[in-house]
Design a protein around this motif. Structure first.
Motif, PDB file in Angstrom:
ATOM      1  N   GLY A  35       6.320  39.096  21.592  1.00 14.23           N
ATOM      2  CA  GLY A  35       7.126  38.442  20.576  1.00 14.23           C
ATOM      3  C   GLY A  35       6.346  37.342  19.882  1.00 14.23           C
ATOM      4  N   TRP A  36       7.064  36.346  19.397  1.00 17.27           N
ATOM      5  CA  TRP A  36       6.386  35.284  18.653  1.00 17.27           C
ATOM      6  C   TRP A  36       7.170  33.981  18.749  1.00 17.27           C
ATOM      7  CZ3 TRP A  36       8.120  39.919  16.725  1.00 17.27           C
ATOM      8  CH2 TRP A  36       9.317  39.901  15.981  1.00 17.27           C
ATOM      9  N   GLU A  40       5.955  25.914  14.067  1.00 20.03           N
ATOM     10  CA  GLU A  40       6.602  24.716  14.589  1.00 20.03           C
ATOM     11  C   GLU A  40       7.597  24.190  13.564  1.00 20.03           C
ATOM     12  OE1 GLU A  40       4.187  21.993  17.206  1.00 20.03           O
ATOM     13  OE2 GLU A  40       2.591  22.872  15.997  1.00 20.03           O
ATOM     14  N   GLY A  41       8.841  24.041  14.024  1.00 16.36           N
ATOM     15  CA  GLY A  41       9.882  23.555  13.131  1.00 16.36           C
ATOM     16  C   GLY A  41      10.403  24.610  12.173  1.00 16.36           C
ATOM     17  N   GLY A  42       9.959  25.853  12.329  1.00 22.08           N
ATOM     18  CA  GLY A  42      10.381  26.910  11.422  1.00 22.08           C
ATOM     19  C   GLY A  42      11.399  27.836  12.056  1.00 22.08           C
ATOM     20  N   ALA A  43      11.240  29.148  11.806  1.00 23.09           N
ATOM     21  CA  ALA A  43      12.168  30.139  12.328  1.00 23.09           C
ATOM     22  C   ALA A  43      12.148  30.124  13.854  1.00 23.09           C
ATOM     23  CB  ALA A  43      11.797  31.525  11.801  1.00 23.09           C
ATOM     24  N   PRO A  44      13.269  30.474  14.492  1.00 20.88           N
ATOM     25  CA  PRO A  44      13.303  30.459  15.956  1.00 20.88           C
ATOM     26  C   PRO A  44      12.395  31.527  16.554  1.00 20.88           C
ATOM     27  CG  PRO A  44      15.289  31.468  15.057  1.00 20.88           C
ATOM     28  CD  PRO A  44      14.558  30.871  13.902  1.00 20.88           C
ATOM     29  N   TRP A 107      -4.158  43.447  24.263  1.00 18.96           N
ATOM     30  CA  TRP A 107      -3.151  42.595  24.877  1.00 18.96           C
ATOM     31  C   TRP A 107      -3.295  41.140  24.434  1.00 18.96           C
ATOM     32  CZ3 TRP A 107       1.118  44.384  26.687  1.00 18.96           C
ATOM     33  CH2 TRP A 107       1.160  45.684  27.176  1.00 18.96           C
ATOM     34  N   LEU A 108      -4.509  40.708  24.198  1.00 12.89           N
ATOM     35  CA  LEU A 108      -4.692  39.346  23.700  1.00 12.89           C
ATOM     36  C   LEU A 108      -4.070  39.201  22.313  1.00 12.89           C
ATOM     37  CD1 LEU A 108      -5.863  36.539  24.119  1.00 12.89           C
ATOM     38  CD2 LEU A 108      -8.014  37.362  23.154  1.00 12.89           C
ATOM     39  N   LEU A 109      -4.237  40.211  21.468  1.00  8.14           N
ATOM     40  CA  LEU A 109      -3.636  40.168  20.130  1.00  8.14           C
ATOM     41  C   LEU A 109      -2.114  40.261  20.203  1.00  8.14           C
ATOM     42  CD1 LEU A 109      -6.138  42.451  18.163  1.00  8.14           C
ATOM     43  CD2 LEU A 109      -5.848  39.980  17.924  1.00  8.14           C
ATOM     44  N   LEU A 110      -1.595  41.089  21.131  1.00  9.80           N
ATOM     45  CA  LEU A 110      -0.145  41.211  21.277  1.00  9.80           C
ATOM     46  C   LEU A 110       0.492  39.904  21.747  1.00  9.80           C
ATOM     47  CD1 LEU A 110       0.475  44.756  22.839  1.00  9.80           C
ATOM     48  CD2 LEU A 110       1.615  43.808  20.816  1.00  9.80           C
ATOM     49  N   LEU A 111      -0.200  39.210  22.638  1.00  9.77           N
ATOM     50  CA  LEU A 111       0.358  37.992  23.214  1.00  9.77           C
ATOM     51  C   LEU A 111       0.012  36.733  22.422  1.00  9.77           C
ATOM     52  CD1 LEU A 111      -0.275  38.719  26.993  1.00  9.77           C
ATOM     53  CD2 LEU A 111       1.863  38.922  25.733  1.00  9.77           C
ATOM     54  N   ARG A 112      -0.928  36.855  21.508  1.00 12.57           N
ATOM     55  CA  ARG A 112      -1.365  35.670  20.754  1.00 12.57           C
ATOM     56  C   ARG A 112      -0.199  34.917  20.109  1.00 12.57           C
ATOM     57  NH1 ARG A 112      -2.831  33.899  15.761  1.00 12.57           N
ATOM     58  NH2 ARG A 112      -4.685  32.557  15.648  1.00 12.57           N
ATOM     59  N   PRO A 113       0.792  35.603  19.469  1.00 12.27           N
ATOM     60  CA  PRO A 113       1.893  34.851  18.849  1.00 12.27           C
ATOM     61  C   PRO A 113       2.797  34.138  19.853  1.00 12.27           C
ATOM     62  CG  PRO A 113       1.691  37.055  17.886  1.00 12.27           C
ATOM     63  CD  PRO A 113       0.852  37.041  19.108  1.00 12.27           C
ATOM     64  N   PRO A 119       3.243  32.227  11.984  1.00 13.98           N
ATOM     65  CA  PRO A 119       4.381  32.546  11.110  1.00 13.98           C
ATOM     66  C   PRO A 119       5.096  33.814  11.585  1.00 13.98           C
ATOM     67  CG  PRO A 119       2.509  31.874   9.795  1.00 13.98           C
ATOM     68  CD  PRO A 119       2.013  31.968  11.206  1.00 13.98           C
ATOM     69  N   ALA A 120       6.415  33.756  11.660  1.00 13.34           N
ATOM     70  CA  ALA A 120       7.186  34.857  12.231  1.00 13.34           C
ATOM     71  C   ALA A 120       6.931  36.181  11.517  1.00 13.34           C
ATOM     72  CB  ALA A 120       8.677  34.504  12.193  1.00 13.34           C
ATOM     73  N   ALA A 121       6.906  36.154  10.187  1.00  9.35           N
ATOM     74  CA  ALA A 121       6.722  37.401   9.440  1.00  9.35           C
ATOM     75  C   ALA A 121       5.365  38.029   9.730  1.00  9.35           C
ATOM     76  CB  ALA A 121       6.871  37.132   7.941  1.00  9.35           C
ATOM     77  N   ALA A 122       4.330  37.203   9.786  1.00  6.61           N
ATOM     78  CA  ALA A 122       2.984  37.714  10.057  1.00  6.61           C
ATOM     79  C   ALA A 122       2.894  38.286  11.468  1.00  6.61           C
ATOM     80  CB  ALA A 122       1.953  36.601   9.876  1.00  6.61           C
TER      81      ALA A 122
END
Length: 239
Positions: A35-36, A40-44, A107-113, A119-122
């Motif tokens: 997930g993501w 900070e201070g943006g979308a949940p 897995w590093l890319l999947l967990l990076r967010p 940014p949630a959309a990215a």
């Protein structure tokens, strides 16, 4: 703890994760968060659960459990009998080569967010349009068509707003995925899910009966919990 991990700690975590995946026995499975965090201070934040299951020495399945952001990437269809929209969640990514399922960089890319604010959309686009399709080497919709043809698609109503913001519906999807990964049929998996719900409701009822009185705040929390369980049960029974 206390903020995002240092890059070295993130790499070490992924190495330990990959080692656990490699050690899974046949029909063995485990849950991996994804997930993501969002900005900070943006979308949940948005949490996914990935049920990773070994089919044999050379192949894995990954089940994508999601109740909120990203569900638009899951297959959907109209239920003619109920007049409702059904979504495929959890969604199975089948026959993944072991070399891809145990690739540390993936897995590093999947967990990076989840490690660092993104940014949630990215993050959502990266996970659903690039990383997850990389595993089976095909889009999620193509996987859904295969699952439907095999008669194993887990179609269900989208989680209600009362449950999608919590972890109840997500945990239910993860339970379904783990049961299916262990070899149970869709019908048998659903039966186990409902049995778990019944046991939890019975335990809560017993605890309430044994309590002489509870405060207004506790009563409100218990009432909300019971409503969420009722909604989850209704969603499963009408699916």
């Amino acid at each position: 703890r206390g903020g995002p991990p240092a890059p070295r700690r993130a790499v070490d975590f992924v190495a330990a994760l990959v080692a656990r995946i490699e050690q899974l026995p046949k029909r063995g499975s485990m849950l991996v968060p994804a997930g993501w965090l969002g900005e900070e201070g943006g979308a949940p934040a948005n949490l996914l659960l990935l049920a990773v299951a070994r089919r044999d020495d050379d192949q894995f399945d990954v089940w994508v459990c999601n109740t909120a952001g990203g569900l638009e990437y899951h297959a959907a269809r109209a239920d003619g009998a109920l007049g409702a929209l059904l979504v495929l969640a959890p969604a199975r990514l089948p026959a993944i080569a072991a070399s891809r399922a145990t690739l540390p960089s993936l897995w590093l890319l999947l967990l990076r967010p989840l490690f660092w604010h993104t940014p949630a959309a990215a993050a959502k686009n990266s996970i659903y349009e690039q990383l997850l399709p990389y595993l089976p080497r095909k889009p999620l919709l193509a996987c859904a068509a295969e699952e439907e043809a095999e008669g194993g698609a887990a179609w269900g109503k989208p989680p209600a707003s009362e449950t999608s913001s919590g972890c109840g519906a997500l945990a239910l999807q993860a339970l379904h995925a783990l049961l299916r990964a262990g070899g149970l049929s869709p019908a048998a998996s659903r039966h186990v899910e409902m049995s778990v719900h019944a046991a939890m409701a019975a335990r809560l009822a017993a605890n309430l009966d044994a309590t002489p009185s509870i405060g207004r705040r506790d009563a409100a929390i218990a009432s909300l919990a019971l409503r969420q369980v009722a909604i989850l049960c209704a969603e499963q029974l009408s699916a």
